[in-house]
Design an enzyme around this catalytic site. Structure first.
Site, PDB file in Angstrom:
ATOM      1  N   CYS A   2       0.824  -1.212   0.000  1.00  0.00           N
ATOM      2  CA  CYS A   2       0.000   0.000   0.000  1.00  0.00           C
ATOM      3  C   CYS A   2       0.863   1.270   0.000  1.00  0.00           C
ATOM      4  CB  CYS A   2      -0.876   0.029   1.246  1.00  0.00           C
ATOM      5  SG  CYS A   2      -1.937  -1.398   1.383  1.00  0.00           S
ATOM      6  N   ARG A  27       4.738   0.700  -6.291  1.00  0.00           N
ATOM      7  CA  ARG A  27       4.687  -0.215  -5.144  1.00  0.00           C
ATOM      8  C   ARG A  27       3.701  -1.359  -5.385  1.00  0.00           C
ATOM      9  NH1 ARG A  27       6.462   2.789  -0.500  1.00  0.00           N
ATOM     10  NH2 ARG A  27       4.994   1.868   0.945  1.00  0.00           N
ATOM     11  N   TRP A  75      -2.877  -2.517  -1.754  1.00  0.00           N
ATOM     12  CA  TRP A  75      -2.421  -3.813  -2.242  1.00  0.00           C
ATOM     13  C   TRP A  75      -3.065  -4.823  -1.314  1.00  0.00           C
ATOM     14  CZ3 TRP A  75       1.118  -7.824  -0.760  1.00  0.00           C
ATOM     15  CH2 TRP A  75       1.575  -8.596  -1.826  1.00  0.00           C
ATOM     16  N   ASN A  99      -1.041   1.595   5.820  1.00  0.00           N
ATOM     17  CA  ASN A  99      -0.080   0.722   5.147  1.00  0.00           C
ATOM     18  C   ASN A  99       0.442  -0.255   6.194  1.00  0.00           C
ATOM     19  OD1 ASN A  99       1.989  -0.419   3.641  1.00  0.00           O
ATOM     20  ND2 ASN A  99       3.386   1.306   3.972  1.00  0.00           N
ATOM     21  N   GLY A 100       0.458  -1.549   5.867  1.00  0.00           N
ATOM     22  CA  GLY A 100       0.964  -2.533   6.819  1.00  0.00           C
ATOM     23  C   GLY A 100      -0.109  -3.522   7.217  1.00  0.00           C
ATOM     24  N   GLU A 480      19.582 -14.996 -10.228  1.00  0.00           N
ATOM     25  CA  GLU A 480      18.977 -13.690 -10.437  1.00  0.00           C
ATOM     26  C   GLU A 480      18.322 -13.611 -11.824  1.00  0.00           C
ATOM     27  OE1 GLU A 480      17.934 -11.436  -8.812  1.00  0.00           O
ATOM     28  OE2 GLU A 480      17.805  -9.671 -10.085  1.00  0.00           O
ATOM     29  N   LYS A 484      14.416 -12.737 -12.369  1.00  0.00           N
ATOM     30  CA  LYS A 484      14.029 -11.580 -13.187  1.00  0.00           C
ATOM     31  C   LYS A 484      13.003 -11.995 -14.231  1.00  0.00           C
ATOM     32  CE  LYS A 484      14.942  -8.978 -11.672  1.00  0.00           C
ATOM     33  NZ  LYS A 484      15.365  -8.449 -10.457  1.00  0.00           N
ATOM     34  N   GLU A 487       9.492 -13.082 -12.615  1.00  0.00           N
ATOM     35  CA  GLU A 487       8.670 -12.068 -11.957  1.00  0.00           C
ATOM     36  C   GLU A 487       7.995 -11.119 -12.930  1.00  0.00           C
ATOM     37  OE1 GLU A 487      12.353  -9.294 -10.324  1.00  0.00           O
ATOM     38  OE2 GLU A 487      10.469  -9.195  -9.270  1.00  0.00           O
ATOM     39  N   HIS A 503      21.055 -35.102 -11.791  1.00  0.00           N
ATOM     40  CA  HIS A 503      20.569 -35.773 -10.586  1.00  0.00           C
ATOM     41  C   HIS A 503      19.051 -35.667 -10.444  1.00  0.00           C
ATOM     42  CE1 HIS A 503      24.651 -36.604  -9.375  1.00  0.00           C
ATOM     43  NE2 HIS A 503      24.939 -35.369  -9.789  1.00  0.00           N
ATOM     44  N   LYS A 602       6.894  -3.399  -4.527  1.00  0.00           N
ATOM     45  CA  LYS A 602       8.300  -3.000  -4.631  1.00  0.00           C
ATOM     46  C   LYS A 602       9.067  -3.348  -3.362  1.00  0.00           C
ATOM     47  CE  LYS A 602      12.034  -1.205  -6.257  1.00  0.00           C
ATOM     48  NZ  LYS A 602      12.813  -2.105  -7.119  1.00  0.00           N
TER      49      LYS A 602
HETATM   50  C1  AGP Z   1      13.369  -8.374  -7.280  1.00  0.00           C
HETATM   51  O1  AGP Z   1      13.273  -7.839  -8.517  1.00  0.00           O
HETATM   52  C2  AGP Z   1      12.425  -7.883  -6.266  1.00  0.00           C
HETATM   53  N1  AGP Z   1      12.109  -6.545  -6.331  1.00  0.00           N
HETATM   54  C3  AGP Z   1      12.648  -8.447  -4.869  1.00  0.00           C
HETATM   55  O2  AGP Z   1      13.146  -9.741  -4.946  1.00  0.00           O
HETATM   56  C4  AGP Z   1      13.540  -7.609  -3.914  1.00  0.00           C
HETATM   57  O3  AGP Z   1      14.877  -7.679  -4.294  1.00  0.00           O
HETATM   58  C5  AGP Z   1      13.339  -8.130  -2.476  1.00  0.00           C
HETATM   59  O4  AGP Z   1      11.989  -7.985  -2.128  1.00  0.00           O
HETATM   60  C6  AGP Z   1      14.219  -7.436  -1.482  1.00  0.00           C
HETATM   61  O5  AGP Z   1      13.933  -6.069  -1.411  1.00  0.00           O
HETATM   62  P1  AGP Z   1      14.926  -5.067  -0.696  1.00  0.00           P
HETATM   63  O6  AGP Z   1      16.193  -5.098  -1.487  1.00  0.00           O
HETATM   64  O7  AGP Z   1      14.246  -3.742  -0.759  1.00  0.00           O
HETATM   65  O8  AGP Z   1      15.129  -5.572   0.692  1.00  0.00           O
END
Ligand code: AGP
Length: 607
Positions: A2, A27, A75, A99-100, A480, A484, A487, A503, A602
């Site tokens: 949020c 976000r 969200w 938020n939270g 990674e 990428k 996601e 294996h 985010k």
């Molecule tokens: C990856 O593209 C994501 N945005 C996610 O994995 C992110 O790296 C993770 O949530 C950690 O976030 P931070 O670096 O803000 O702690």
């Protein structure tokens, strides 16, 4: 996740709130709403969907008109995305955005139901609005204090009380909240980009602090009403840094910003070809004292830690344990006061990483944060901090933050290896010089592979599943690459240590499953090439990322993406680029919302 905004000032409040909310779209959200004092009454407009849906609704039904109010992008966590569940939520005399998460909302809801209150939504937020209303005694601070005493969870709130016209209250309990200060106007927001079009000056609220926005001024107090003096900060970037600057998406803009982000991050920390981290309170003596290093983080940041593990263990010969923060915090890890715990986080607000930091400190370890957002919780709470200087990262899929995290981990590894006497001065200088040259090579890589990645991504378009393989550093990097792709393209993918395929996992390989192999480490090239041949023999389309001189031909790979050759240790910083571009173009080709992939936020500030 949020997003909260709030405004008090001479401008049209609804316009300011909506414009600020657009800057928090990154976000992730599924509904939006605002509440504005209109003719001294609080008027609410809210809608499921995007901000455009809210704007359309306000055009049809009337836009609240006034100079003070609060706004929100939701969200969904408690209750599906719907008009009713959208924020703001109200009691009789109180309206809030939140938020939270409120962990004990069920018992509080029961208490309120038993006291004759009725609920319209399924949200935990409405419970807070009703509780504020229940405790309301004509004194907002007293009311907030009594309410907060009952709440369990991590959250921040924007609050308006019907009796206190044109006044906005903000409180932070874990989830971030900043307070912007312009000329004759003030703001609250979950993040600085929301207000940067209006002002670069802001305050960061700490746990339990309340901001009161009134008559163009802002004041602060704690939960007991004790006034607080807070330091005004100035963002060292402007609105242009948080805009697309002609690029189609933030993600591609941020990929292009990587050379300058790395340069800004490493240049001040390399003097005469030697690493200097003393401004971050990191001394040789201290580095010598650690027996082991834990690197704890989530997602992409954890993957940067995986690369660091290979590098540190190779050149500094110190054991490195990389842990997923959400696992680390609950498994009673074996840390001692002789360990260093490194927390990597772009946002500095990730709930699990924050909890891991707290636990490490309680267990007596020294803690080092590698963080992008200045003044964020993790940066403030760690014993030492090395800031990455990526500037604001807006796309949910992290690219430039990963790149600068890698660059800092290299600085750290070189310094550690040299302090521990594991590399010669010549080697140390060779490494730092090579690192200093990476910005120009990253730039070159982007230019050289961009079109090729765009073309090759068309071959991935219809895949249901993909494999990324590599050995050593290439394996760490392929984790990674795989994240990428999945996601933002929504194509399933896994990263595998190439030698582990036989294996079990190779049974999945058919002509329907493309395999992306990263082969930048020449000492392991032959071994990985054998693994590529094995998957090719089973019909897989093979895409290889290797250096410009690698002895790999079309008998092994259907498509070869060649990148410049630099010191092998630093190759992940170049090989990351085609992986990011492949993911980006695949997502674009599939018509996805590249910067705001579904179901993702985010920064994950709740568990
Ligand atoms: C990856 O593209 C994501 N945005 C996610 O994995 C992110 O790296 C993770 O949530 C950690 O976030 P931070 O670096 O803000 O702690």
């Amino acid at each position: 996740m949020c997003g909260i905004v709030g405004y008090v000032g001479p401008r049209d409040c609804s316009d300011v709130l909506v414009s600020a909310l657009t800057k928090l779209e990154y976000r992730g959200y599924d509904s939006a709403g605002i509440a504005v004092f209109d003719d001294s009454l609080i008027k609410v407009a809210k809608s499921k969907g995007r901000l455009k849906d809210l704007i359309d609704k306000m055009e049809k039904e009337g836009k609240p008109s006034g100079h003070a109010g609060i706004g929100h992008t939701r969200w969904a966590t408690h209750g599906e995305p719907s008009d009713i569940n959208s924020h703001p939520h109200s009691g009789k005399r109180v309206t809030i955005v939140h938020n939270g998460i409120i962990e004990n909302y069920k018992e509080l809801k029961q208490f309120l139901l038993d006291n004759g209150r009725q609920f319209l939504s399924d949200t935990d937020t409405e419970v807070v609005a009703q509780l504020l209303d229940y405790y309301y005694d004509g004194d907002p601070i007293n009311t907030i204090q009594r309410t907060v005493r009952d709440l369990r969870g991590s959250y921040s709130l924007g609050i308006v009380f019907a009796d206190f016209v044109d006044t906005v209250y903000g409180i932070r309990c874990e989830s971030p909240l900043i307070v912007g200060k312009g000329k004759d106007e003030s703001f609250i927001a979950s993040d600085v980009p929301a207000i940067i079009n209006y002002t670069k000056n802001y305050y960061t609220l700490e746990y339990g602090e309340i901001a009161i926005l009134k008559d163009g001024s802002v004041s602060f107090c704690d939960l007991y009403g004790k006034p607080l003096a807070k330091e005004l900060k100035t963002a060292d970037w402007d609105e242009k840094a948080a805009e697309k600057a002609g690029y189609e998406h933030y993600m591609i803009k941020e990929i292009h910003e990587q050379p300058s982000a790395v340069k800004t991050t490493i240049t001040p920390r390399i003097e005469n070809d030697m690493v200097n981290l003393t401004e971050c309170s990191i001394t040789d003596e201290m580095l010598k004292s650690f027996d082991r290093i834990f690197i704890v983080a989530c997602g992409t940041a954890m993957h940067a830690g995986m690369v660091a593990k290979y590098v540190i263990e190779k050149i500094a010969r110190v054991e490195v344990i990389v842990d997923i923060a959400s696992e680390f915090r609950y498994r009673n890890p074996l840390i001692t006061s002789k360990d260093l715990v490194i927390i990597i986080s772009q946002s500095g607000e990730t709930a699990d990483s924050k909890a891991a930091l707290k636990l490490s400190k309680e267990m007596g370890a020294k803690t080092l944060a590698i963080v992008n957002v200045k003044g964020s919780s993790i940066a403030r709470e760690a014993d030492m901090v090395i800031y990455t200087h990526a500037g604001p990262e807006i796309a949910v899929a992290s690219t430039k933050a990963y790149m600068v995290q890698l660059s800092v981990m290299y600085l750290f590894a070189f310094e550690l290896a040299f302090s521990k006497g594991k590399i010669t001065k010549d080697k140390y200088i060779e490494f730092t010089k090579a690192l200093a040259s990476t910005p120009e090579y990253i730039e070159k890589t982007i230019e050289e592979v961009k079109d090729e990645c765009q073309y090759i991504s068309t071959k991935l378009l219809n895949a249901d599943s993909l494999l990324y393989i590599g050995r050593g550093l290439d394996y760490a990097l392929s984790m990674e690459g795989s994240l990428k792709l999945k996601e933002i393209s929504y194509i399933h993918s896994e990263s595998y240590a190439a030698g582990e395929l036989k294996h079990g996992t190779i049974s999945l390989v058919t002509e329907q499953m493309p395999v992306i192999a990263v082969v930048t480490q020449n000492d392991l090239l032959e071994k990985t090439v054998s693994n590529i041949k094995e998957v090719k023999a089973r019909g897989a389309v093979t895409i290889v990322i290797c250096d410009e001189h690698a002895n790999i031909g079309n008998d092994v790979a259907d498509y070869i993406i060649r990148i410049p050759q630099i010191n092998p240790l630093l190759m992940p910083m170049l090989a990351a680029v085609p992986m990011q571009l492949l993911a980006y173009y695949t997502s674009v080709n599939r018509g996805n919302d590249v910067d705001k992939p579904r179901n993702l936020a985010k920064s994950v500030t709740v568990e």
